[in-house]
Design a protein around this motif. Structure first.
Motif, PDB file in Angstrom:
ATOM      1  N   ARG A  93       0.849  -1.190   0.000  1.00 33.70           N
ATOM      2  CA  ARG A  93       0.000   0.000   0.000  1.00 33.70           C
ATOM      3  C   ARG A  93       0.880   1.234   0.000  1.00 33.70           C
ATOM      4  NH1 ARG A  93      -1.745  -0.624   6.154  1.00 33.70           N
ATOM      5  NH2 ARG A  93       0.087  -1.800   6.624  1.00 33.70           N
ATOM      6  N   PRO A  94       0.395   2.318  -0.583  1.00 34.07           N
ATOM      7  CA  PRO A  94       1.228   3.509  -0.754  1.00 34.07           C
ATOM      8  C   PRO A  94       1.693   4.152   0.549  1.00 34.07           C
ATOM      9  CG  PRO A  94      -0.996   3.877  -1.614  1.00 34.07           C
ATOM     10  CD  PRO A  94      -0.917   2.463  -1.172  1.00 34.07           C
ATOM     11  N   GLU A  95       0.985   3.926   1.635  1.00 32.87           N
ATOM     12  CA  GLU A  95       1.379   4.565   2.901  1.00 32.87           C
ATOM     13  C   GLU A  95       2.450   3.774   3.658  1.00 32.87           C
ATOM     14  OE1 GLU A  95      -2.319   2.108   3.847  1.00 32.87           O
ATOM     15  OE2 GLU A  95      -1.678   3.390   2.215  1.00 32.87           O
ATOM     16  N   LYS A  96       2.959   2.711   3.048  1.00 29.67           N
ATOM     17  CA  LYS A  96       4.023   1.913   3.660  1.00 29.67           C
ATOM     18  C   LYS A  96       5.128   1.636   2.646  1.00 29.67           C
ATOM     19  CE  LYS A  96       2.056   1.312   7.680  1.00 29.67           C
ATOM     20  NZ  LYS A  96       2.632   1.814   8.911  1.00 29.67           N
ATOM     21  N   GLN A  97       6.355   1.509   3.144  1.00 35.27           N
ATOM     22  CA  GLN A  97       7.479   1.136   2.293  1.00 35.27           C
ATOM     23  C   GLN A  97       7.765  -0.353   2.482  1.00 35.27           C
ATOM     24  OE1 GLN A  97      10.567   3.858   3.592  1.00 35.27           O
ATOM     25  NE2 GLN A  97      10.209   5.140   1.802  1.00 35.27           N
ATOM     26  N   PRO A  98       7.851  -1.094   1.376  1.00 37.45           N
ATOM     27  CA  PRO A  98       8.116  -2.534   1.471  1.00 37.45           C
ATOM     28  C   PRO A  98       9.607  -2.841   1.331  1.00 37.45           C
ATOM     29  CG  PRO A  98       7.399  -1.987  -0.740  1.00 37.45           C
ATOM     30  CD  PRO A  98       7.450  -0.691   0.039  1.00 37.45           C
ATOM     31  N   TRP A  99      10.214  -3.374   2.380  1.00 38.07           N
ATOM     32  CA  TRP A  99      11.642  -3.677   2.385  1.00 38.07           C
ATOM     33  C   TRP A  99      11.875  -5.171   2.574  1.00 38.07           C
ATOM     34  CZ3 TRP A  99      14.780   0.140   1.021  1.00 38.07           C
ATOM     35  CH2 TRP A  99      14.380   1.463   1.247  1.00 38.07           C
ATOM     36  N   VAL A 100      13.002  -5.629   2.038  1.00 42.30           N
ATOM     37  CA  VAL A 100      13.467  -6.984   2.275  1.00 42.30           C
ATOM     38  C   VAL A 100      14.915  -6.879   2.731  1.00 42.30           C
ATOM     39  CG1 VAL A 100      13.916  -9.264   1.288  1.00 42.30           C
ATOM     40  CG2 VAL A 100      11.943  -7.926   0.496  1.00 42.30           C
ATOM     41  N   MET A 101      15.193  -7.417   3.903  1.00 46.13           N
ATOM     42  CA  MET A 101      16.557  -7.441   4.442  1.00 46.13           C
ATOM     43  C   MET A 101      17.124  -8.839   4.193  1.00 46.13           C
ATOM     44  SD  MET A 101      17.908  -6.749   8.293  1.00 46.13           S
ATOM     45  CE  MET A 101      17.690  -4.982   8.114  1.00 46.13           C
ATOM     46  N   PHE A 102      18.196  -8.905   3.419  1.00 39.98           N
ATOM     47  CA  PHE A 102      18.862 -10.167   3.114  1.00 39.98           C
ATOM     48  C   PHE A 102      19.904 -10.450   4.186  1.00 39.98           C
ATOM     49  CE2 PHE A 102      17.020  -8.839  -0.803  1.00 39.98           C
ATOM     50  CZ  PHE A 102      16.641 -10.014  -1.427  1.00 39.98           C
ATOM     51  N   LEU A 103      19.959 -11.712   4.598  1.00 36.75           N
ATOM     52  CA  LEU A 103      20.848 -12.120   5.683  1.00 36.75           C
ATOM     53  C   LEU A 103      21.952 -13.027   5.153  1.00 36.75           C
ATOM     54  CD1 LEU A 103      18.005 -13.103   8.170  1.00 36.75           C
ATOM     55  CD2 LEU A 103      19.014 -10.837   7.810  1.00 36.75           C
ATOM     56  N   ALA A 104      23.200 -12.656   5.417  1.00 33.76           N
ATOM     57  CA  ALA A 104      24.328 -13.481   4.994  1.00 33.76           C
ATOM     58  C   ALA A 104      24.505 -14.670   5.934  1.00 33.76           C
ATOM     59  CB  ALA A 104      25.609 -12.655   4.956  1.00 33.76           C
ATOM     60  N   GLU A 105      24.013 -14.542   7.162  1.00 37.36           N
ATOM     61  CA  GLU A 105      24.101 -15.613   8.151  1.00 37.36           C
ATOM     62  C   GLU A 105      22.712 -15.835   8.735  1.00 37.36           C
ATOM     63  OE1 GLU A 105      26.969 -14.378  11.048  1.00 37.36           O
ATOM     64  OE2 GLU A 105      28.569 -14.212   9.567  1.00 37.36           O
ATOM     65  N   PRO A 106      22.161 -17.036   8.593  1.00 37.00           N
ATOM     66  CA  PRO A 106      20.797 -17.286   9.053  1.00 37.00           C
ATOM     67  C   PRO A 106      20.592 -17.012  10.545  1.00 37.00           C
ATOM     68  CG  PRO A 106      21.707 -19.232   7.952  1.00 37.00           C
ATOM     69  CD  PRO A 106      22.781 -18.202   7.989  1.00 37.00           C
ATOM     70  N   GLY A 107      21.607 -17.253  11.361  1.00 33.45           N
ATOM     71  CA  GLY A 107      21.490 -17.071  12.803  1.00 33.45           C
ATOM     72  C   GLY A 107      21.225 -15.641  13.236  1.00 33.45           C
ATOM     73  N   VAL A 108      21.483 -14.687  12.377  1.00 32.65           N
ATOM     74  CA  VAL A 108      21.293 -13.281  12.736  1.00 32.65           C
ATOM     75  C   VAL A 108      19.808 -12.900  12.795  1.00 32.65           C
ATOM     76  CG1 VAL A 108      21.412 -12.241  10.429  1.00 32.65           C
ATOM     77  CG2 VAL A 108      22.306 -11.010  12.368  1.00 32.65           C
TER      78      VAL A 108
END
Length: 173
Positions: A93-108
């Motif tokens: 929706r326009p009132e929110k920013q959609p982000w994806v954070m990629f993880l190099a280490e799954p445990g983080v």
């Protein structure tokens, strides 16, 4: 040969400025095929038989040598990016920013999500994905929100990189 994406952390922000043509040259010099940069934020598409830990280290070393900074790269196949995009759990929706954070280490992921109970759902929400954390936040609150402040801590610098969902879609075009 398969199509892969290299997601570089911190390029063209915070004083690390790299021209797209120079970035592409480094990847070509490593013997990677059909190299294409996307936007000016450290996204490189290329063909290679496989994108494994050894290739990641080679790319990081080449970038560090060429541009004089400590390079961090996350490699993903284009198919994997497609799955990440399709897995986005929030309605866009326009009132929110959609982000994806990629993880190099799954445990983080556990450490990053430790603040989930403290989030204001009117401002932001997070969700765990396969090697990623999905994050939806009100525009203008990205660096001021609870999760924004938490994920900007130094300990996450070398093991995460974040992309807007629209940028990820451009990597599939």
């Amino acid at each position: 040969m398969a199509r892969h994406a290299a997601l570089l952390r911190g390029v063209n922000v915070g004083g690390i400025n790299i021209k797209s043509a120079d970035l592409a040259r480094v990847f070509r010099d490593l013997g990677l095929q059909d190299v294409k940069t996307v936007l000016a934020s450290g996204n490189v598409l290329f063909n290679a038989p496989k994108a494994d830990a050894a290739l990641k280290k080679r790319i990081e070393a080449a970038l560090s040598e060429a541009f004089g900074y400590e390079a961090w790269v996350i490699l993903r196949s284009q198919e994997s990016l497609r799955e990440v995009i399709e897995g986005y759990p929030f309605s866009e929706r326009p009132e929110k920013q959609p982000w994806v954070m990629f993880l190099a280490e799954p445990g983080v992921a556990d450490d990053l999500l430790a603040v989930e109970a403290d989030l204001d759902p009117a401002v932001e929400q997070v969700s765990r994905g396969d090697g990623v954390i999905y994050w939806e936040v009100t525009p203008g609150q990205t660096v001021h929100s609870v999760f924004g402040k938490h994920n900007s801590k130094a300990r996450f610098k070398a093991v995460t990189t974040t992309r807007n969902l629209r940028t990820l879609r451009k990597l599939l075009d």
